[in-house]
Design a protein around this motif. Structure first.
Motif, PDB file in Angstrom:
ATOM      1  N   SER A 170       0.826  -1.212   0.000  1.00  0.00           N
ATOM      2  CA  SER A 170       0.000   0.000   0.000  1.00  0.00           C
ATOM      3  C   SER A 170       0.859   1.260   0.000  1.00  0.00           C
ATOM      4  O   SER A 170       0.545   2.242  -0.685  1.00  0.00           O
ATOM      5  CB  SER A 170      -0.949   0.008   1.204  1.00  0.00           C
ATOM      6  OG  SER A 170      -0.240   0.130   2.420  1.00  0.00           O
ATOM      7  N   GLY A 171       1.963   1.226   0.747  1.00  0.00           N
ATOM      8  CA  GLY A 171       2.858   2.376   0.741  1.00  0.00           C
ATOM      9  C   GLY A 171       3.479   2.612  -0.620  1.00  0.00           C
ATOM     10  O   GLY A 171       3.556   3.757  -1.109  1.00  0.00           O
ATOM     11  N   LEU A 172       3.913   1.525  -1.263  1.00  0.00           N
ATOM     12  CA  LEU A 172       4.536   1.651  -2.582  1.00  0.00           C
ATOM     13  C   LEU A 172       3.545   2.137  -3.628  1.00  0.00           C
ATOM     14  O   LEU A 172       3.832   3.068  -4.398  1.00  0.00           O
ATOM     15  CB  LEU A 172       5.121   0.292  -2.990  1.00  0.00           C
ATOM     16  CG  LEU A 172       5.805   0.222  -4.352  1.00  0.00           C
ATOM     17  CD1 LEU A 172       6.999   1.165  -4.395  1.00  0.00           C
ATOM     18  CD2 LEU A 172       6.247  -1.211  -4.653  1.00  0.00           C
ATOM     19  N   LEU A 173       2.354   1.536  -3.668  1.00  0.00           N
ATOM     20  CA  LEU A 173       1.356   1.948  -4.652  1.00  0.00           C
ATOM     21  C   LEU A 173       0.896   3.387  -4.429  1.00  0.00           C
ATOM     22  O   LEU A 173       0.662   4.133  -5.384  1.00  0.00           O
ATOM     23  CB  LEU A 173       0.149   1.015  -4.603  1.00  0.00           C
ATOM     24  CG  LEU A 173       0.265  -0.322  -5.339  1.00  0.00           C
ATOM     25  CD1 LEU A 173      -0.996  -1.141  -5.154  1.00  0.00           C
ATOM     26  CD2 LEU A 173       0.530  -0.095  -6.825  1.00  0.00           C
ATOM     27  N   ALA A 174       0.771   3.781  -3.155  1.00  0.00           N
ATOM     28  CA  ALA A 174       0.344   5.153  -2.860  1.00  0.00           C
ATOM     29  C   ALA A 174       1.357   6.165  -3.370  1.00  0.00           C
ATOM     30  O   ALA A 174       0.986   7.231  -3.892  1.00  0.00           O
ATOM     31  CB  ALA A 174       0.141   5.321  -1.359  1.00  0.00           C
ATOM     32  N   ASP A 175       2.652   5.865  -3.236  1.00  0.00           N
ATOM     33  CA  ASP A 175       3.679   6.770  -3.747  1.00  0.00           C
ATOM     34  C   ASP A 175       3.703   6.800  -5.267  1.00  0.00           C
ATOM     35  O   ASP A 175       3.977   7.833  -5.883  1.00  0.00           O
ATOM     36  CB  ASP A 175       5.056   6.355  -3.224  1.00  0.00           C
ATOM     37  CG  ASP A 175       5.299   6.831  -1.793  1.00  0.00           C
ATOM     38  OD1 ASP A 175       4.639   7.803  -1.377  1.00  0.00           O
ATOM     39  OD2 ASP A 175       6.139   6.230  -1.105  1.00  0.00           O
ATOM     40  N   SER A 256       6.187   9.797  10.007  1.00  0.00           N
ATOM     41  CA  SER A 256       5.899  10.852   9.026  1.00  0.00           C
ATOM     42  C   SER A 256       6.422  12.212   9.472  1.00  0.00           C
ATOM     43  O   SER A 256       6.482  13.155   8.680  1.00  0.00           O
ATOM     44  CB  SER A 256       4.383  10.957   8.797  1.00  0.00           C
ATOM     45  OG  SER A 256       3.873   9.764   8.268  1.00  0.00           O
ATOM     46  N   GLU A 257       6.787  12.323  10.757  1.00  0.00           N
ATOM     47  CA  GLU A 257       7.221  13.592  11.326  1.00  0.00           C
ATOM     48  C   GLU A 257       8.742  13.641  11.469  1.00  0.00           C
ATOM     49  O   GLU A 257       9.410  12.603  11.394  1.00  0.00           O
ATOM     50  CB  GLU A 257       6.562  13.773  12.706  1.00  0.00           C
ATOM     51  CG  GLU A 257       5.039  13.798  12.664  1.00  0.00           C
ATOM     52  CD  GLU A 257       4.418  13.722  14.051  1.00  0.00           C
ATOM     53  OE1 GLU A 257       5.187  13.551  15.041  1.00  0.00           O
ATOM     54  OE2 GLU A 257       3.189  13.828  14.148  1.00  0.00           O
ATOM     55  N   PRO A 258       9.324  14.842  11.648  1.00  0.00           N
ATOM     56  CA  PRO A 258      10.760  14.937  11.937  1.00  0.00           C
ATOM     57  C   PRO A 258      11.075  14.164  13.212  1.00  0.00           C
ATOM     58  O   PRO A 258      10.225  14.067  14.116  1.00  0.00           O
ATOM     59  CB  PRO A 258      10.983  16.447  12.113  1.00  0.00           C
ATOM     60  CG  PRO A 258       9.852  17.090  11.363  1.00  0.00           C
ATOM     61  CD  PRO A 258       8.684  16.162  11.537  1.00  0.00           C
ATOM     62  N   PRO A 259      12.246  13.538  13.331  1.00  0.00           N
ATOM     63  CA  PRO A 259      13.381  13.674  12.415  1.00  0.00           C
ATOM     64  C   PRO A 259      13.355  12.726  11.225  1.00  0.00           C
ATOM     65  O   PRO A 259      14.245  12.789  10.376  1.00  0.00           O
ATOM     66  CB  PRO A 259      14.564  13.305  13.320  1.00  0.00           C
ATOM     67  CG  PRO A 259      13.989  12.284  14.257  1.00  0.00           C
ATOM     68  CD  PRO A 259      12.585  12.725  14.513  1.00  0.00           C
ATOM     69  N   TRP A 260      12.339  11.842  11.114  1.00  0.00           N
ATOM     70  CA  TRP A 260      12.377  10.839  10.052  1.00  0.00           C
ATOM     71  C   TRP A 260      11.708  11.325   8.773  1.00  0.00           C
ATOM     72  O   TRP A 260      12.293  11.209   7.702  1.00  0.00           O
ATOM     73  CB  TRP A 260      11.735   9.535  10.540  1.00  0.00           C
ATOM     74  CG  TRP A 260      12.335   9.008  11.808  1.00  0.00           C
ATOM     75  CD1 TRP A 260      11.702   8.729  12.983  1.00  0.00           C
ATOM     76  CD2 TRP A 260      13.715   8.715  12.047  1.00  0.00           C
ATOM     77  NE1 TRP A 260      12.576   8.282  13.938  1.00  0.00           N
ATOM     78  CE2 TRP A 260      13.832   8.256  13.384  1.00  0.00           C
ATOM     79  CE3 TRP A 260      14.881   8.791  11.278  1.00  0.00           C
ATOM     80  CZ2 TRP A 260      15.040   7.883  13.954  1.00  0.00           C
ATOM     81  CZ3 TRP A 260      16.086   8.420  11.844  1.00  0.00           C
ATOM     82  CH2 TRP A 260      16.156   7.964  13.160  1.00  0.00           C
ATOM     83  N   SER A 261      10.484  11.826   8.838  1.00  0.00           N
ATOM     84  CA  SER A 261       9.754  12.333   7.657  1.00  0.00           C
ATOM     85  C   SER A 261       9.805  11.337   6.499  1.00  0.00           C
ATOM     86  O   SER A 261      10.165  11.675   5.370  1.00  0.00           O
ATOM     87  CB  SER A 261      10.323  13.690   7.222  1.00  0.00           C
ATOM     88  OG  SER A 261      10.230  14.628   8.269  1.00  0.00           O
ATOM     89  N   LEU A 262       9.429  10.102   6.758  1.00  0.00           N
ATOM     90  CA  LEU A 262       9.539   9.041   5.765  1.00  0.00           C
ATOM     91  C   LEU A 262       8.373   9.059   4.779  1.00  0.00           C
ATOM     92  O   LEU A 262       7.280   9.552   5.084  1.00  0.00           O
ATOM     93  CB  LEU A 262       9.590   7.680   6.462  1.00  0.00           C
ATOM     94  CG  LEU A 262      10.755   7.442   7.426  1.00  0.00           C
ATOM     95  CD1 LEU A 262      10.670   6.030   8.001  1.00  0.00           C
ATOM     96  CD2 LEU A 262      12.105   7.647   6.717  1.00  0.00           C
ATOM     97  N   SER A 263       8.584   8.489   3.600  1.00  0.00           N
ATOM     98  CA  SER A 263       7.542   8.370   2.579  1.00  0.00           C
ATOM     99  C   SER A 263       6.619   7.204   2.914  1.00  0.00           C
ATOM    100  O   SER A 263       6.888   6.397   3.811  1.00  0.00           O
ATOM    101  CB  SER A 263       8.177   8.122   1.207  1.00  0.00           C
ATOM    102  OG  SER A 263       8.845   6.862   1.197  1.00  0.00           O
ATOM    103  N   HIS A 264       5.503   7.087   2.149  1.00  0.00           N
ATOM    104  CA  HIS A 264       4.599   5.953   2.333  1.00  0.00           C
ATOM    105  C   HIS A 264       5.340   4.632   2.147  1.00  0.00           C
ATOM    106  O   HIS A 264       5.126   3.669   2.902  1.00  0.00           O
ATOM    107  CB  HIS A 264       3.450   6.012   1.316  1.00  0.00           C
ATOM    108  CG  HIS A 264       2.532   7.170   1.492  1.00  0.00           C
ATOM    109  ND1 HIS A 264       2.331   8.112   0.519  1.00  0.00           N
ATOM    110  CD2 HIS A 264       1.757   7.547   2.536  1.00  0.00           C
ATOM    111  CE1 HIS A 264       1.465   9.007   0.934  1.00  0.00           C
ATOM    112  NE2 HIS A 264       1.095   8.700   2.162  1.00  0.00           N
ATOM    113  N   THR A 265       6.185   4.581   1.122  1.00  0.00           N
ATOM    114  CA  THR A 265       6.905   3.340   0.828  1.00  0.00           C
ATOM    115  C   THR A 265       7.807   2.943   1.984  1.00  0.00           C
ATOM    116  O   THR A 265       7.844   1.769   2.388  1.00  0.00           O
ATOM    117  CB  THR A 265       7.750   3.507  -0.452  1.00  0.00           C
ATOM    118  OG1 THR A 265       6.882   3.850  -1.537  1.00  0.00           O
ATOM    119  CG2 THR A 265       8.494   2.221  -0.782  1.00  0.00           C
ATOM    120  N   ALA A 266       8.544   3.904   2.529  1.00  0.00           N
ATOM    121  CA  ALA A 266       9.465   3.613   3.630  1.00  0.00           C
ATOM    122  C   ALA A 266       8.704   3.185   4.882  1.00  0.00           C
ATOM    123  O   ALA A 266       9.111   2.260   5.595  1.00  0.00           O
ATOM    124  CB  ALA A 266      10.328   4.833   3.929  1.00  0.00           C
TER     125      ALA A 266
END
Length: 414
Positions: A170-175, A256-266
């Motif tokens: 789902s993360g990969l497809l969403a991105d 999803s927030e700092p310090p990581w701020s990762l994408s859906h895929t990650a």
């Protein structure tokens, strides 16, 4: 061999199915595992997407858990109203119809114009995704007693693999194509699985005589009222999956927030850190067949409680998150498979109702963990989430220890 016998043999090769006295073919076990994994994945697609869905439909951070909660409530409703039908109706048709309803609910979510339709569609996804448990009960009913633990373990391993891959896919497809593509693609795949199962599967009806529907549903409550083992293992499932949902329903927010701020895929990729859960499912089934169910339960619940120590450091280290996720998923699935193996053996003729009733505890725990973790994250941050998850885990360990001691005391007085 006569021509009639030859025709009968060829027909049997096209349709898979046999009585419980026969050894279940590996290809049929794998078919159940894949189908169950694909169906249950739909319940977990939203977890890496919660922040995006909140922004899309104007939901506050404190109410993001409602997306998971309504899905789990729908799942619980389906467990109570639909899964018991597997003891009464032709399971081949029941499985096909439930998969068709699941595909329709996925289309509703993928095309949702507003929050109301989204939440209704999510509830529908949960309601119809209980086809997973119909298939688990069907697989268990077809396996012989000596094979039952292994079959349940392999099929549940497929369920866990579906849960893990759900977050990643789902993360990969969403991105790549937006969040709606996740549900639209799943609707197409669900329809394909329904056609495939209808063509190759011949399971037959349940073992009950014809009874009124309301009496069938109420008999699930009666079974749990009469059997202490069902109640204990149900309560363990409630606490077990409350802890599980506490982690996975809130994890997207700190990542999803700092310090990581990762994408859906990650974010979705962290579901793979729990791949050990799929390994635990198969191993736990074999251990249960060897009479090690209590030991497996105790070790699993101990690991579940310990897992929250590294998870508490998620905002400082992604490695700590990975270690904690592995421990948590391994523990949850080891205990979950052990639970299912033990409860099915209580009344094999009532397998659908027993597994459906047991999974109601699972669904209620998952819903509580989802809404509780969202509220605590908004109020107390990640530390509050970890405290909640650790509390559920320690309560499960204490319940197992207390009921095991009580069981030993009763045995000593006989």
């Amino acid at each position: 061999m006569t021509r009639g016998n030859q025709a009968s043999t060829r027909a049997g090769e096209r349709t898979i199915g046999m009585g419980p006295a026969s050894a279940l073919p590996r290809r049929l076990i794998l078919l159940f595992a894949v189908a169950c994994g694909g169906a249950v994945a739909n319940v977990y697609f939203a977890q890496p997407l919660l922040v995006t869905l909140g922004q899309q439909f104007s939901l506050s951070p404190a109410t993001l858990g409602a997306i998971v909660t309504v899905t789990q409530l729908g799942y619980g409703l389906g467990l109570f109203l639909l899964v018991p039908l597997g003891d009464l109706l032709d399971r081949r048709r029941l499985i096909t119809v439930q998969l068709a309803l699941l595909g329709a609910a996925l289309l509703a979510v993928g095309l949702a114009p507003g929050a109301a339709v989204l939440l209704a569609g999510m509830c529908g996804v949960g309601l119809s995704a209980v086809v997973t448990q119909t298939m688990v009960a069907a697989a268990a009913s077809l396996a012989g007693p000596a094979q039952q633990g292994r079959v349940v373990g392999v099929v549940t391993g497929g369920v866990i693999t579906g849960i893990l891959l759900a977050r990643t896919v789902s993360g990969l497809l969403a991105d790549l194509a937006g969040w709606r593509s996740v549900y639209l693609a799943s609707a197409v795949l669900t329809a394909a699985v329904a056609v495939a199962l209808h063509r190759v599967l011949r399971i037959g009806g349940g073992t009950m005589q014809r009874v009124p529907y309301w009496r069938l549903v109420c008999s699930t409550v009666t079974l749990f009222a009469r059997e202490p083992l069902l109640r204990v293992r149900g309560l363990l499932a409630f606490l077990l999956f409350a802890a599980f949902s506490t982690l996975w329903s809130s994890l997207a927010q700190p990542l999803s927030e700092p310090p990581w701020s990762l994408s859906h895929t990650a974010i979705g990729a962290f579901g793979l850190a729990g791949a050990a859960g799929a390994l635990a499912a198969g191993a736990a089934g074999r251990w249960s067949d060897r009479g090690l169910a209590q030991r497996t339960t105790g070790i699993g619940l101990g690991l579940l409680a310990v897992s929250w120590v590294p998870l508490a450091f998620t905002q400082q280290s992604l490695w700590a998150l990975g270690v904690g996720a592995v421990l948590l998923d391994f523990a949850v699935q080891a205990v979950h498979v052990t639970n299912q193996t033990l409860i099915y053996a209580v009344r094999p003729d009532s397998g659908s109702r027993i597994i459906g009733g047991y999974m109601i505890f699972y669904s209620a725990g998952s819903a509580l963990g989802a809404i509780g973790s969202s509220l605590l994250y908004a109020a107390a941050g990640w530390a509050g989430v970890c405290a909640l998850g650790a509390g559920f885990s320690c309560a499960a360990l204490a319940l197992w220890a207390a009921t095991r001691s009580a069981g030993r005391s009763r045995a000593a007085t006989r």
